[in-house]
Design a protein around this motif. Structure first.
Motif, PDB file in Angstrom:
ATOM      1  N   THR A 113       0.827  -1.214   0.000  1.00 28.81           N
ATOM      2  CA  THR A 113       0.000   0.000   0.000  1.00 28.81           C
ATOM      3  C   THR A 113       0.856   1.257   0.000  1.00 28.81           C
ATOM      4  N   THR A 114       2.008   1.193   0.622  1.00 30.16           N
ATOM      5  CA  THR A 114       2.899   2.357   0.666  1.00 30.16           C
ATOM      6  C   THR A 114       3.977   2.249  -0.407  1.00 30.16           C
ATOM      7  N   GLY A 115       4.644   3.367  -0.650  1.00 27.24           N
ATOM      8  CA  GLY A 115       5.664   3.406  -1.694  1.00 27.24           C
ATOM      9  C   GLY A 115       5.068   3.865  -3.016  1.00 27.24           C
ATOM     10  N   THR A 116       5.924   4.201  -3.958  1.00 28.47           N
ATOM     11  CA  THR A 116       5.447   4.643  -5.272  1.00 28.47           C
ATOM     12  C   THR A 116       4.823   3.474  -6.031  1.00 28.47           C
ATOM     13  N   HIS A 117       4.089   3.798  -7.103  1.00 35.34           N
ATOM     14  CA  HIS A 117       3.522   2.743  -7.940  1.00 35.34           C
ATOM     15  C   HIS A 117       4.638   1.872  -8.533  1.00 35.34           C
ATOM     16  N   VAL A 118       5.753   2.485  -8.830  1.00 36.99           N
ATOM     17  CA  VAL A 118       6.886   1.728  -9.363  1.00 36.99           C
ATOM     18  C   VAL A 118       7.369   0.717  -8.329  1.00 36.99           C
ATOM     19  N   ALA A 119       7.471   1.128  -7.077  1.00 36.84           N
ATOM     20  CA  ALA A 119       7.899   0.216  -6.009  1.00 36.84           C
ATOM     21  C   ALA A 119       6.907  -0.930  -5.844  1.00 36.84           C
ATOM     22  N   GLN A 120       5.614  -0.623  -5.936  1.00 34.98           N
ATOM     23  CA  GLN A 120       4.593  -1.660  -5.797  1.00 34.98           C
ATOM     24  C   GLN A 120       4.713  -2.699  -6.912  1.00 34.98           C
ATOM     25  N   ILE A 121       4.973  -2.232  -8.131  1.00 36.03           N
ATOM     26  CA  ILE A 121       5.138  -3.156  -9.256  1.00 36.03           C
ATOM     27  C   ILE A 121       6.372  -4.030  -9.036  1.00 36.03           C
ATOM     28  N   CYS A 122       7.439  -3.423  -8.561  1.00 39.70           N
ATOM     29  CA  CYS A 122       8.677  -4.185  -8.333  1.00 39.70           C
ATOM     30  C   CYS A 122       8.496  -5.219  -7.229  1.00 39.70           C
ATOM     31  N   TRP A 123       7.775  -4.834  -6.157  1.00 35.07           N
ATOM     32  CA  TRP A 123       7.468  -5.804  -5.103  1.00 35.07           C
ATOM     33  C   TRP A 123       6.738  -7.011  -5.700  1.00 35.07           C
ATOM     34  N   PHE A 124       5.737  -6.716  -6.548  1.00 33.47           N
ATOM     35  CA  PHE A 124       4.948  -7.789  -7.161  1.00 33.47           C
ATOM     36  C   PHE A 124       5.836  -8.713  -8.002  1.00 33.47           C
ATOM     37  N   LEU A 125       6.689  -8.138  -8.841  1.00 37.23           N
ATOM     38  CA  LEU A 125       7.535  -8.951  -9.715  1.00 37.23           C
ATOM     39  C   LEU A 125       8.482  -9.835  -8.919  1.00 37.23           C
ATOM     40  N   ALA A 127       8.025 -10.945  -5.869  1.00 35.91           N
ATOM     41  CA  ALA A 127       7.262 -11.986  -5.182  1.00 35.91           C
ATOM     42  C   ALA A 127       6.792 -13.053  -6.169  1.00 35.91           C
ATOM     43  N   GLU A 128       6.338 -12.607  -7.339  1.00 35.52           N
ATOM     44  CA  GLU A 128       5.831 -13.551  -8.341  1.00 35.52           C
ATOM     45  C   GLU A 128       6.934 -14.476  -8.848  1.00 35.52           C
ATOM     46  N   SER A 129       8.153 -13.948  -8.947  1.00 36.40           N
ATOM     47  CA  SER A 129       9.288 -14.750  -9.418  1.00 36.40           C
ATOM     48  C   SER A 129       9.968 -15.514  -8.281  1.00 36.40           C
ATOM     49  N   ARG A 130       9.457 -15.364  -7.048  1.00 30.28           N
ATOM     50  CA  ARG A 130       9.940 -16.047  -5.855  1.00 30.28           C
ATOM     51  C   ARG A 130      11.319 -15.599  -5.394  1.00 30.28           C
ATOM     52  N   TYR A 131      11.788 -14.445  -5.869  1.00 36.56           N
ATOM     53  CA  TYR A 131      12.979 -13.863  -5.263  1.00 36.56           C
ATOM     54  C   TYR A 131      12.661 -13.474  -3.818  1.00 36.56           C
ATOM     55  N   LEU A 132      11.414 -13.105  -3.583  1.00 37.67           N
ATOM     56  CA  LEU A 132      10.917 -12.866  -2.237  1.00 37.67           C
ATOM     57  C   LEU A 132       9.874 -13.935  -1.934  1.00 37.67           C
ATOM     58  N   PRO A 133      10.137 -14.850  -1.021  1.00 36.36           N
ATOM     59  CA  PRO A 133       9.180 -15.919  -0.713  1.00 36.36           C
ATOM     60  C   PRO A 133       8.055 -15.397   0.172  1.00 36.36           C
ATOM     61  N   ALA A 134       7.229 -14.530  -0.391  1.00 37.05           N
ATOM     62  CA  ALA A 134       6.258 -13.817   0.428  1.00 37.05           C
ATOM     63  C   ALA A 134       4.916 -13.690  -0.282  1.00 37.05           C
ATOM     64  N   LYS A 135       3.868 -13.495   0.532  1.00 37.92           N
ATOM     65  CA  LYS A 135       2.562 -13.112   0.016  1.00 37.92           C
ATOM     66  C   LYS A 135       2.467 -11.580   0.062  1.00 37.92           C
ATOM     67  N   LEU A 136       1.530 -11.037  -0.678  1.00 40.04           N
ATOM     68  CA  LEU A 136       1.293  -9.606  -0.646  1.00 40.04           C
ATOM     69  C   LEU A 136       0.175  -9.297   0.355  1.00 40.04           C
ATOM     70  N   ILE A 137       0.287  -8.149   1.015  1.00 38.09           N
ATOM     71  CA  ILE A 137      -0.780  -7.696   1.899  1.00 38.09           C
ATOM     72  C   ILE A 137      -1.101  -6.252   1.563  1.00 38.09           C
TER      73      ILE A 137
END
Length: 532
Positions: A113-125, A127-137
């Motif tokens: 929810t926080t951070g720029t839209h660019v940061a949100q997209i990067c978080w998603f990518l 997580a989706e590629s499993r570089y971050l073993p996390a769910k989104l909240i």
């Protein structure tokens, strides 16, 4: 019990609502996340830059008030431009790469929810590629209760957990497979499995695809459908370029494929771009790729690997980024063994090899393809034609018999249906029309009486050029009349053997026969395989 760890950015806009007590009356994403009664956060790690350090410290103190159990960790990350995608992704990727995850003891969440839209997209990518073993909240204010805590939503990127999405993807997959088969409900299990894999490969990869199979099996048709499918998904924007390599010879082969500069050879009065450049951004289908000369093969390999090549007669490289689909009726692996096809090129285009079965191997698909051909005829001629029930059954029974050759495969079936539809009166194919067509096909198949070469090579004899066929027939004739491989070799190489210090006629003849997958024993009709 697993501990819950959250990563997120300090929200320089949403998390900042002043310094006084009024800040507790408004929704703040990071504070609200830590106020959720059913979600205990054991550690929250907040990314911020130098300018936001004081805001982080204030958030840290406020989190201690609403959730004393939560450990707050600050991670200073300085970005020259938080809206630059490349810079933000690189910074977050480095963070993920260097973080010591403990998935056996901790569950990870990314607060988007926080951070720029660019940061949100990067978080998603990440997580989706499993570089971050996390769910989104994701958090949001609760408009009904008007409370400062708000509410949250967990997003698990494992799509198998979402039935509606999984069903939609399955539907789209089925539509893509059907599209590749031109909507024909084929019943051959092997062919259906192959098309399903081709659909997955074509969508996910730009690597070359090699389609093998007899003439008329549908290689060119399938290549065009792959192109159309990728175009519909905006994966390709260039043209579909097709050439039968068997039509290319000498300088014209180089010129046609790679282009030429003015004056490159006699008659080259103007510059020519060539097919590889015409396919830039699109798809290049090279049918009968085995017919290319060795020089053209070497240049093609460079063009595939480096996406750069020299036009004929030029000392300046040009570039072209295309996807390659190749077709062949040859056994390229055997051609590599005999030196007629480059091993390195074969290895490059053989990543995805699919052998298309002929019509005789797909007798269960005669019926749906019969309907397809009738629809095609109606579309092209503007006239609807149908079978009488008895005539249709009679034609299907005849066409699916084991003795039905269908050497021309689906191309021959198309011609057969076209003939019956053209001769049909009042749009109905009768038993009489079918009887005439059966007689016509039987005569065509009977007239193709196999000679000695046909018996040795089977259906592959029809794939030979007239030059190769006549030469091979003469070689077999000599072999039949000779006592041994060496004896036949001496007769066949009677002139060139005199120029060699040490002749090995038997070995030369053995290699020649191997080009056609023949050996001495097979030619002589004995069980021996190469006695000298």
């Amino acid at each position: 019990m697993q501990k819950t760890v959250v990563f997120g950015f300090v929200g320089t806009v949403l998390d900042y609502v002043g310094r006084g007590s009024q800040r507790w009356e408004k929704w703040r994403p990071t504070i609200g996340l830590c106020q959720q009664e059913e979600l205990l956060i054991h550690r929250i790690e907040l990314l911020h830059d130098l300018r936001s350090r004081s805001l982080f410290e204030r958030l840290k103190q406020d989190i201690k008030q609403v959730s004393p159990e939560t450990e707050v960790v600050g991670i200073e990350i300085n970005l020259s431009n938080p809206w630059d995608f490349e810079e933000v992704y690189a910074a977050l990727h480095d963070f993920a790469h260097g973080y010591r995850f403990n998935t056996e003891a901790e569950d990870y969440l990314i607060h988007i929810t926080t951070g720029t839209h660019v940061a949100q997209i990067c978080w998603f990518l990440l997580a989706e590629s499993r570089y971050l073993p996390a769910k989104l909240i994701q958090t949001s204010p609760d408009r009904k209760e008007q409370g400062p805590a708000g509410r949250y939503t967990l997003i698990d990127l494992d799509l198998s957990r979402y039935n509606k999405i999984a069903s939609r993807f399955a539907q789209l997959k089925d539509e893509s497979v059907s599209f590749l088969k031109s909507g024909i409900a084929t019943r051959n299990p092997r062919f259906n499995r192959m098309i399903e894999q081709i659909e997955r490969v074509a969508i996910r990869s730009k690597a070359p695809i090699l389609l093998s199979g007899p003439t008329g099996a549908g290689k060119s048709f399938l290549a065009r459908r792959i192109y159309e499918m990728k175009t519909s998904r905006h994966q390709i924007s260039g043209r579909f370029v097709e050439i039968n390599c068997a039509t290319l010879r000498g300088d014209s082969a180089m010129s046609t494929l790679f282009g030429h500069v003015k004056g490159a050879f006699t008659g080259a009065q103007n510059e020519r771009a060539g097919l590889l450049r015409s396919a830039d951004g699109g798809l290049l289908f090279l049918d009968e790729i085995g017919e290319l000369g060795l020089d053209e093969q070497a240049m093609l390999l460079k063009a595939i690997e480096e996406k750069r090549f020299f036009p004929f007669g030029s000392d300046k490289e040009v570039s072209s980024d295309f996807q390659l689909i190749a077709g062949t009726v040859r056994d390229l692996k055997q051609w590599v063994a005999t030196g007629r096809f480059r091993e390195d090129l074969y290895a490059r285009i053989n990543l995805w090899l699919y052998e298309l079965p002929g019509l005789a191997d797909r007798s269960e698909d005669l019926e749906p393809n019969l309907e397809f051909e009738l629809l095609r005829y109606a579309k092209e001629q503007g006239e609807q034609v149908r079978f009488n029930a008895e005539a249709r059954q009679s034609y299907l029974k005849f066409s699916s018999r084991p003795e039905a050759k269908w050497s021309g495969n689906f191309r021959e079936l198309s011609a057969s249906v076209t003939r019956m539809a053209t001769l049909a009166e009042n749009g109905r194919i009768t038993q009489e029309n079918v009887n005439e067509e059966i007689t016509r096909l039987q005569q065509a198949w009977h007239n193709h009486t196999p000679n000695e070469l046909d018996e040795l090579l089977g259906g592959k004899a029809s794939e030979l050029d007239l030059f190769d066929r006549m030469q091979l027939e003469k070689v077999i004739q000599i072999c039949k009349s000779s006592d041994s491989l060496s004896d036949a070799g001496r007769k066949l190489f009677n002139i060139s053997r005199q120029e060699k210090a040490k002749s090995n006629d038997a070995d030369r003849l053995r290699k020649y026969l191997a080009k056609f997958e023949l050996d001495w024993g097979k030619v002589k009709g004995s069980g021996l395989a190469g006695g000298v």
